[in-house]
Design a protein around this motif. Structure first.
Motif, PDB file in Angstrom:
ATOM      1  N   VAL A 139      -4.006 -11.190 -15.863  1.00  0.00           N
ATOM      2  CA  VAL A 139      -4.364 -11.698 -14.537  1.00  0.00           C
ATOM      3  C   VAL A 139      -4.641 -13.193 -14.624  1.00  0.00           C
ATOM      4  CG1 VAL A 139      -6.096 -11.609 -12.700  1.00  0.00           C
ATOM      5  CG2 VAL A 139      -5.243  -9.492 -13.707  1.00  0.00           C
ATOM      6  N   ALA A 140      -5.442 -13.586 -15.602  1.00  0.00           N
ATOM      7  CA  ALA A 140      -5.842 -14.992 -15.741  1.00  0.00           C
ATOM      8  C   ALA A 140      -4.642 -15.916 -15.924  1.00  0.00           C
ATOM      9  CB  ALA A 140      -6.813 -15.139 -16.915  1.00  0.00           C
ATOM     10  N   SER A 141      -3.599 -15.404 -16.572  1.00  0.00           N
ATOM     11  CA  SER A 141      -2.413 -16.233 -16.813  1.00  0.00           C
ATOM     12  C   SER A 141      -1.345 -16.036 -15.736  1.00  0.00           C
ATOM     13  CB  SER A 141      -1.837 -15.942 -18.191  1.00  0.00           C
ATOM     14  OG  SER A 141      -1.362 -14.606 -18.250  1.00  0.00           O
ATOM     15  N   GLY A 142      -1.679 -15.276 -14.680  1.00  0.00           N
ATOM     16  CA  GLY A 142      -0.713 -15.050 -13.604  1.00  0.00           C
ATOM     17  C   GLY A 142       0.459 -14.192 -14.022  1.00  0.00           C
ATOM     18  N   ARG A 143       0.227 -13.296 -14.976  1.00  0.00           N
ATOM     19  CA  ARG A 143       1.315 -12.501 -15.536  1.00  0.00           C
ATOM     20  C   ARG A 143       1.216 -11.017 -15.207  1.00  0.00           C
ATOM     21  NH1 ARG A 143       0.708 -13.460 -21.394  1.00  0.00           N
ATOM     22  NH2 ARG A 143       2.561 -12.191 -21.578  1.00  0.00           N
ATOM     23  N   LEU A 144       0.504 -10.688 -14.125  1.00  0.00           N
ATOM     24  CA  LEU A 144       0.393  -9.283 -13.751  1.00  0.00           C
ATOM     25  C   LEU A 144       0.921  -9.105 -12.336  1.00  0.00           C
ATOM     26  CD1 LEU A 144      -0.673  -6.428 -14.535  1.00  0.00           C
ATOM     27  CD2 LEU A 144      -2.781  -7.051 -13.347  1.00  0.00           C
ATOM     28  N   LEU A 145       1.829  -8.169 -12.179  1.00  0.00           N
ATOM     29  CA  LEU A 145       2.339  -7.762 -10.879  1.00  0.00           C
ATOM     30  C   LEU A 145       2.149  -6.250 -10.807  1.00  0.00           C
ATOM     31  CD1 LEU A 145       3.969  -8.361  -8.234  1.00  0.00           C
ATOM     32  CD2 LEU A 145       6.021  -7.840  -9.562  1.00  0.00           C
ATOM     33  N   LEU A 146       1.387  -5.794  -9.837  1.00  0.00           N
ATOM     34  CA  LEU A 146       1.148  -4.367  -9.670  1.00  0.00           C
ATOM     35  C   LEU A 146       2.286  -3.767  -8.851  1.00  0.00           C
ATOM     36  CD1 LEU A 146      -2.615  -4.709  -8.749  1.00  0.00           C
ATOM     37  CD2 LEU A 146      -1.667  -4.030 -10.966  1.00  0.00           C
ATOM     38  N   ALA A 147       2.683  -2.563  -9.165  1.00  0.00           N
ATOM     39  CA  ALA A 147       3.734  -1.859  -8.421  1.00  0.00           C
ATOM     40  C   ALA A 147       3.303  -0.409  -8.294  1.00  0.00           C
ATOM     41  CB  ALA A 147       5.073  -1.967  -9.148  1.00  0.00           C
ATOM     42  N   SER A 148       3.121   0.050  -7.060  1.00  0.00           N
ATOM     43  CA  SER A 148       2.534   1.377  -6.895  1.00  0.00           C
ATOM     44  C   SER A 148       3.119   2.154  -5.732  1.00  0.00           C
ATOM     45  CB  SER A 148       1.026   1.218  -6.668  1.00  0.00           C
ATOM     46  OG  SER A 148       0.400   2.472  -6.532  1.00  0.00           O
ATOM     47  N   ASN A 149       3.311   3.449  -5.965  1.00  0.00           N
ATOM     48  CA  ASN A 149       3.548   4.392  -4.875  1.00  0.00           C
ATOM     49  C   ASN A 149       2.160   4.700  -4.330  1.00  0.00           C
ATOM     50  OD1 ASN A 149       6.245   4.483  -5.498  1.00  0.00           O
ATOM     51  ND2 ASN A 149       6.178   6.504  -6.438  1.00  0.00           N
ATOM     52  N   THR A 150       1.890   4.246  -3.128  1.00  0.00           N
ATOM     53  CA  THR A 150       0.559   4.440  -2.570  1.00  0.00           C
ATOM     54  C   THR A 150       0.610   4.368  -1.056  1.00  0.00           C
ATOM     55  OG1 THR A 150      -1.776   3.799  -2.808  1.00  0.00           O
ATOM     56  CG2 THR A 150      -0.159   2.005  -2.658  1.00  0.00           C
ATOM     57  N   ASN A 151      -0.498   4.626  -0.435  1.00  0.00           N
ATOM     58  CA  ASN A 151      -0.621   4.562   1.016  1.00  0.00           C
ATOM     59  C   ASN A 151      -1.758   3.611   1.354  1.00  0.00           C
ATOM     60  OD1 ASN A 151      -3.212   6.174   1.293  1.00  0.00           O
ATOM     61  ND2 ASN A 151      -1.912   7.610   0.160  1.00  0.00           N
ATOM     62  N   PRO A 152      -1.861   3.198   2.612  1.00  0.00           N
ATOM     63  CA  PRO A 152      -2.882   2.202   2.953  1.00  0.00           C
ATOM     64  C   PRO A 152      -4.318   2.664   2.688  1.00  0.00           C
ATOM     65  CG  PRO A 152      -1.528   2.745   4.884  1.00  0.00           C
ATOM     66  CD  PRO A 152      -1.005   3.530   3.739  1.00  0.00           C
ATOM     67  N   LEU A 153      -4.612   3.949   2.848  1.00  0.00           N
ATOM     68  CA  LEU A 153      -5.971   4.419   2.573  1.00  0.00           C
ATOM     69  C   LEU A 153      -6.313   4.304   1.097  1.00  0.00           C
ATOM     70  CD1 LEU A 153      -6.295   7.586   4.841  1.00  0.00           C
ATOM     71  CD2 LEU A 153      -7.336   5.338   5.168  1.00  0.00           C
ATOM     72  N   HIS A 154      -5.432   4.790   0.253  1.00  0.00           N
ATOM     73  CA  HIS A 154      -5.701   4.707  -1.181  1.00  0.00           C
ATOM     74  C   HIS A 154      -5.708   3.253  -1.638  1.00  0.00           C
ATOM     75  CE1 HIS A 154      -4.557   9.114  -2.325  1.00  0.00           C
ATOM     76  NE2 HIS A 154      -5.706   9.024  -1.684  1.00  0.00           N
ATOM     77  N   TRP A 155      -4.791   2.449  -1.130  1.00  0.00           N
ATOM     78  CA  TRP A 155      -4.729   1.065  -1.587  1.00  0.00           C
ATOM     79  C   TRP A 155      -6.011   0.314  -1.251  1.00  0.00           C
ATOM     80  CZ3 TRP A 155      -3.047  -1.471  -5.310  1.00  0.00           C
ATOM     81  CH2 TRP A 155      -3.105  -2.868  -5.319  1.00  0.00           C
ATOM     82  N   ARG A 156      -6.591   0.546  -0.088  1.00  0.00           N
ATOM     83  CA  ARG A 156      -7.855  -0.128   0.259  1.00  0.00           C
ATOM     84  C   ARG A 156      -8.907   0.142  -0.814  1.00  0.00           C
ATOM     85  NH1 ARG A 156      -8.763   2.008   6.163  1.00  0.00           N
ATOM     86  NH2 ARG A 156      -6.633   1.643   6.774  1.00  0.00           N
ATOM     87  N   SER A 157      -9.037   1.387  -1.205  1.00  0.00           N
ATOM     88  CA  SER A 157     -10.037   1.745  -2.222  1.00  0.00           C
ATOM     89  C   SER A 157      -9.675   1.191  -3.590  1.00  0.00           C
ATOM     90  CB  SER A 157     -10.183   3.265  -2.305  1.00  0.00           C
ATOM     91  OG  SER A 157     -10.720   3.768  -1.113  1.00  0.00           O
ATOM     92  N   VAL A 158      -8.422   1.341  -3.973  1.00  0.00           N
ATOM     93  CA  VAL A 158      -7.981   0.849  -5.285  1.00  0.00           C
ATOM     94  C   VAL A 158      -8.134  -0.669  -5.361  1.00  0.00           C
ATOM     95  CG1 VAL A 158      -5.966   0.563  -6.787  1.00  0.00           C
ATOM     96  CG2 VAL A 158      -6.446   2.789  -5.733  1.00  0.00           C
TER      97      VAL A 158
END
Length: 161
Positions: A56-75
């Motif tokens: 994260v600190a080096s700008g080298r993380l991209l998250l990719a997820s099968n998810t929905n808006p409810l779960h994403w808010r919590s995650v």
């Protein structure tokens, strides 16, 4: 309904209204449904969080997820509390889920570095195989300790070179 929810074809309101209508006399409120839906989420694994922070600190993380808006808010809230804030390709935003070609096209479009610098990590072999078909090396995640160790080794090797 769930597939439509996870690809953004159904809104939170439509989802909770539909689930509520499945119960006699609509005995569950939309808030009850949201709370029940969120109850399946676990806390982030500390070892992986610690191993991901340098990425994260080096700008080298991209998250990719099968998810929905409810779960994403919590995650997203849990990740932020854990010090993880990174761009994300989310199925409900891009309209497709892993392992579809269109989901991986969205990943490649999200960050031009993905094609030659990414490693895709997922707990499902079919998703890792799909990433590899799109030219993204992949690793199957099955053990948090091993994945965290591998991330630490990867981060150290890339920074030292």
């Amino acid at each position: 309904m769930i597939a439509d929810f996870e690809t953004g074809a159904v809104s939170v309101q439509q989802f909770t209204d539909t689930v509520s209508s499945l119960f006699p006399d609509n005995c569950l409120s939309n808030q009850d449904i949201v709370m029940a839906w969120q109850s399946v989420l676990g806390a982030p694994v500390a070892e992986i969080i610690h191993a991901a922070r340098p990425l994260v600190a080096s700008g080298r993380l991209l998250l990719a997820s099968n998810t929905n808006p409810l779960h994403w808010r919590s995650v997203a809230a849990c990740l932020l509390t854990s010090g993880i804030e990174a761009p994300a390709v989310l199925s409900f935003e891009v309209g497709h889920t892993k392992p579809s070609e269109k989901f991986f096209s969205a990943i490649l479009e999200a960050d031009q570095r993905v094609g030659d610098q990414a490693i895709f990590i997922d707990d499902l072999g079919r998703n890792v195989a799909a990433a590899r078909q799109h030219g993204i090396p992949g690793r199957i995640h099955s053990d948090p300790q091993k994945t965290a160790e591998w991330l630490r080794e990867l981060s150290a090797a890339r920074w030292d070179s």
